[in-house]
Design a protein around this motif. Structure first.
Motif: not given
Length: 98
Positions: A1-4, A9-17, A51-53
């Motif tokens: 659960m901690a890893r998820l 926290k670092v995911a973004s729906s439009c990472n890089g566009g 969504t994750i770098t």
């Protein structure tokens, strides 16, 4: 659960566009293309975004498999990210010594 939770926290729906069928900058569109083959033998898609770098191919594959992607597709997807130079490499700190 901690890893998820840490991945969330670092995911973004439009990472890089955001994925789009329209032109973005000097790229004709943003998204993964599987045309011309499939994940087992098709060409890589350098326009892929995630969504994750990720910092490396290895961490990309490990994260994708952890999140439930099948291994072949994870390798194809991460190879596509590598083809598009989408991995973030940490800046090297140079010493002040001359």
């Amino acid at each position: 659960m901690a890893r998820l939770a840490s991945l969330e926290k670092v995911a973004s729906s439009c990472n890089g566009g955001c994925a789009s069928s329209f032109r973005h900058g000097n790229e004709p569109w943003i998204g993964c293309s599987e045309s011309g083959g499939n994940i087992n033998y098709g060409p890589f898609s350098p326009t892929c975004r995630d969504t994750i770098t990720h910092t490396s191919y290895e961490t990309c594959v490990e994260t994708k498999v952890f999140l439930g992607e099948n291994r072949n597709r994870a390798h194809w997807f991460c190879s596509s990210l590598a083809a598009g130079h989408r991995f973030k490499v940490a800046d090297l700190k140079r010493s002040a010594r001359r």
